[in-house]
Scaffold this active site. Structure first.
Site, PDB file in Angstrom:
ATOM      1  N   LEU A 115     107.134  -8.160  46.947  1.00 13.97           N
ATOM      2  CA  LEU A 115     106.863  -9.095  48.048  1.00 13.97           C
ATOM      3  C   LEU A 115     105.688  -9.972  47.622  1.00 13.97           C
ATOM      4  O   LEU A 115     104.565  -9.488  47.471  1.00 13.97           O
ATOM      5  CB  LEU A 115     106.549  -8.308  49.323  1.00 13.97           C
ATOM      6  CG  LEU A 115     107.647  -7.300  49.724  1.00 13.97           C
ATOM      7  CD1 LEU A 115     107.182  -6.410  50.875  1.00 13.97           C
ATOM      8  CD2 LEU A 115     108.956  -8.003  50.081  1.00 13.97           C
ATOM      9  N   GLY A 117     104.755 -13.214  48.900  1.00 13.43           N
ATOM     10  CA  GLY A 117     104.609 -14.388  49.771  1.00 13.43           C
ATOM     11  C   GLY A 117     103.181 -14.721  50.140  1.00 13.43           C
ATOM     12  O   GLY A 117     102.919 -15.752  50.744  1.00 13.43           O
ATOM     13  N   LYS A 129      98.363 -14.781  45.734  1.00 16.45           N
ATOM     14  CA  LYS A 129      97.490 -13.635  45.489  1.00 16.45           C
ATOM     15  C   LYS A 129      97.838 -12.966  44.161  1.00 16.45           C
ATOM     16  O   LYS A 129      96.983 -12.408  43.480  1.00 16.45           O
ATOM     17  CB  LYS A 129      97.644 -12.637  46.641  1.00 16.45           C
ATOM     18  CG  LYS A 129      96.632 -11.517  46.555  1.00 16.45           C
ATOM     19  CD  LYS A 129      96.665 -10.634  47.768  1.00 16.45           C
ATOM     20  CE  LYS A 129      95.591  -9.567  47.650  1.00 16.45           C
ATOM     21  NZ  LYS A 129      95.641  -8.622  48.756  1.00 16.45           N
ATOM     22  N   GLN A 192     111.382 -16.479  51.132  1.00 16.42           N
ATOM     23  CA  GLN A 192     111.615 -16.007  52.493  1.00 16.42           C
ATOM     24  C   GLN A 192     111.692 -17.232  53.404  1.00 16.42           C
ATOM     25  O   GLN A 192     111.375 -18.349  52.991  1.00 16.42           O
ATOM     26  CB  GLN A 192     110.525 -15.035  52.923  1.00 16.42           C
ATOM     27  CG  GLN A 192     109.140 -15.603  53.038  1.00 16.42           C
ATOM     28  CD  GLN A 192     108.100 -14.519  53.326  1.00 16.42           C
ATOM     29  OE1 GLN A 192     107.268 -14.224  52.513  1.00 16.42           O
ATOM     30  NE2 GLN A 192     108.144 -13.953  54.518  1.00 16.42           N
ATOM     31  N   HIS A 224     107.216  -9.840  56.034  1.00 10.25           N
ATOM     32  CA  HIS A 224     108.150  -9.363  55.000  1.00 10.25           C
ATOM     33  C   HIS A 224     109.420  -8.725  55.559  1.00 10.25           C
ATOM     34  O   HIS A 224     110.354  -8.428  54.820  1.00 10.25           O
ATOM     35  CB  HIS A 224     107.469  -8.455  53.985  1.00 10.25           C
ATOM     36  CG  HIS A 224     106.499  -7.461  54.566  1.00 10.25           C
ATOM     37  ND1 HIS A 224     106.832  -6.589  55.568  1.00 10.25           N
ATOM     38  CD2 HIS A 224     105.202  -7.214  54.263  1.00 10.25           C
ATOM     39  CE1 HIS A 224     105.775  -5.835  55.859  1.00 10.25           C
ATOM     40  NE2 HIS A 224     104.784  -6.196  55.089  1.00 10.25           N
ATOM     41  N   LYS A 398      93.251  -5.312  48.746  1.00 11.68           N
ATOM     42  CA  LYS A 398      93.200  -6.249  49.876  1.00 11.68           C
ATOM     43  C   LYS A 398      91.859  -6.985  49.921  1.00 11.68           C
ATOM     44  O   LYS A 398      91.750  -8.069  50.469  1.00 11.68           O
ATOM     45  CB  LYS A 398      93.379  -5.500  51.209  1.00 11.68           C
ATOM     46  CG  LYS A 398      94.684  -4.714  51.318  1.00 11.68           C
ATOM     47  CD  LYS A 398      95.876  -5.617  51.457  1.00 11.68           C
ATOM     48  CE  LYS A 398      97.175  -4.841  51.613  1.00 11.68           C
ATOM     49  NZ  LYS A 398      98.361  -5.674  51.366  1.00 11.68           N
TER      50      LYS A 398
END
Length: 511
Positions: A115, A117, A129, A192, A224, A398
């Site tokens: 994932l 996005g 990222k 997406q 997601h 994160k």
């Protein structure tokens, strides 16, 4: 209705709520009808070539919106949550390891999905990222590519890597993946959906034309949970099924612990003939005090499903956070059967809980964006199970405090996988808190460490204020460094801080 937006929308229309069901139904129908008119206008501004895809995206958006209007508060009735049945969560330690001779055939049945996005804005970076450097000048994407290339070389197979991008990350990602051309690895990408943000007061779409880049703030990628339909719409799902692939392994690109696990793949491809086939596996791990907000697994209406904190009635939030009642949390490492994804999308039976995300745009406009979580689809599949995996499979980055850990000597890197150092006496990672004002952005964070300190024996680190670290610093036990406002603390090169509190006037105290 429970939605604040809907209440303010009613207020803005100067109507007096009659409290009757008829009135609510009429206003809902009105909101939906007005939205449909606006979507048609937007669609008319789309170039002919792109129209079929945008139509599909708008169809998905309309579904989300009408379900949002229909929701009547928390989506679970607390009293109906049942105890997890025997065998619902399998202990990873009980899984068998496949013999080397069959691994090649197993991997030919697998697709790896990341994932991708998200932007790096929360860490002060521009662009996706996945292109932030996390270790030895390698990015999240580099490490992922290394892992899968190593798998393909070792087992002489061809596991494809699929990146789910968003309109925010696609262009930059396409530029980056060109550098992997010569490697033994097929990389596929798809986007997406792109949904219009909704004005919180009028409940109407914010954009006036369907050109995303002319007003990028007016659009958003819908979480997601959009994976299943977008994967289907991209044609990649059908392509992999035709190739004879059976399962996909889905994970966040910023979870450095989410590597392909042969024991879990073996569980799926060579199941116990006495048990139903698992169409969906969620990797969970033991909850600690630091994970109280993470989604958890529950048994509800005879199905395993994901329970997120947003779905919990307010009076039960403290119950949700207890480690005793809810032992596990979702790592967002998921395994799903490809033909089952095709079935649930074909049937239209994906009814994931809606997450209402309130945002405030730069021009002051209050908007809502409707999202879903990929793990929430678990209840739509048959034979869903959890696997309780070691904490090492959950290593998300994160914040810069996570970055400090993965850059340090706590880990070594092997073919793109991070392995905890055998010199670390206990398997848990230290708890690190770095002050937002001076450490939140990657560039600032890197400027404050001449070299990353030795963290092998660290339990807890708190740093706040204007603090810098020299070369070759060692941190052990509990270390707290707090520079008061206007003060500056420079930890000298070669310093060893063990169970110390360093305060604003540079006194070093025993902890």
């Amino acid at each position: 209705m429970t939605s604040e937006g809907f209440r303010s929308w009613i207020r803005s229309h100067q109507r007096t709520p009659s409290g009757s069901r008829d009135f609510k139904e009429a206003t809902k129908r009105d909101a939906l009808a007005r939205l449909e008119v606006d979507l048609e206008k937007l669609l008319a501004t789309v170039p002919e070539a792109r129209r079929p895809l945008v139509e599909k995206e708008f169809h998905g958006f309309k579904n989300l919106f009408s379900r949002f209007l229909a929701e009547q508060g928390p989506s679970v009735t607390w009293e109906k949550i049942e105890k997890l049945p025997e065998g619902a969560v399998i202990d990873y330690a009980t899984l068998s390891t496949p013999t080397t001779d069959i691994v090649h055939h197993m991997l030919d049945k697998l697709v790896v999905v990341k994932l991708n996005g998200g932007l790096g804005t929360s860490m002060g970076c521009k662009g996706p990222k996945s292109v932030i450097q996390v270790r030895n000048d390698l990015t999240f994407l580099d490490l992922t590519v290394q892992q899968i290339e190593h798998l393909n070389k070792t087992y002489k197979c061809n596991v494809p890597l699929v990146l789910m991008n968003s309109f925010n990350t696609d262009e930059d990602t396409q530029k980056v993946i060109r550098k992997y051309k010569g490697l033994k690895l097929d990389i596929h990408t798809f986007n997406q959906s792109c949904h219009p943000r909704i004005n919180r007061d009028s409940l109407l779409p914010v954009p006036k034309i369907a050109d995303v880049y002319s007003d990028i703030e007016a659009w958003y990628p819908p979480g997601h949970g959009d994976f299943y339909e977008s994967f289907y719409n991209s044609g990649l799902l059908q392509k992999f099924i035709k190739e004879g692939r059976t399962y996909c392994f889905i994970s966040n690109i910023d979870n450095l612990g989410a590597t392909v696990d042969l024991n879990i793949l073996n569980l799926l491809l060579n199941p116990d003939p006495q048990k139903p086939i698992s169409e969906f596996v969620m990797e969970v791990t033991d909850k600690t005090r630091a994970d109280v907000k993470g989604g958890t697994l529950i048994q509800y209406e005879d199905k395993l499903r994901l329970l997120e904190i947003a779905q919990v009635p307010k009076e039960h939030v403290d119950d949700f956070k207890t480690v005793s009642q809810f032992k596990f949390f979702n790592t967002n490492n998921l395994w799903a059967k490809l033909d089952a994804i095709q079935r649930v999308v074909d049937q239209g039976s994906l009814n994931m809980e809606i997450i209402v995300n309130n945002k405030h745009l730069a021009d002051g406009l209050n908007v809502i964006q409707l999202e879903t979580a990929v793990g929430a689809a678990m209840k739509c599949f048959e034979g869903g199970i959890g696997v309780n995996v070691p904490r090492s499979r959950f290593l998300p980055v994160k914040k810069t405090s996570d970055l400090l850990l993965v850059m340090s000597n706590l880990y070594s890197s092997s073919h793109g996988s991070l392995v905890m150092s055998p010199q670390r006496m206990f398997p848990s990672t230290p708890l690190v808190k770095l002050g937002d004002n001076h450490f939140a952005k990657v560039k600032e964070f890197l400027n404050r460490f001449a070299t990353i300190p030795d963290l092998l024996e660290l339990d807890h680190l708190t740093v706040s204020g204007d603090v810098t670290f020299g070369r070759g610093v060692s941190l052990k036990g509990t270390v707290i460094v707090i520079a008061n406002h206007g003060d500056r603390i420079d930890i000298p090169s070669g310093a060893l801080l063990e169970n110390k509190i360093v305060s604003g006037n540079l006194r070093i105290l025993d902890h």
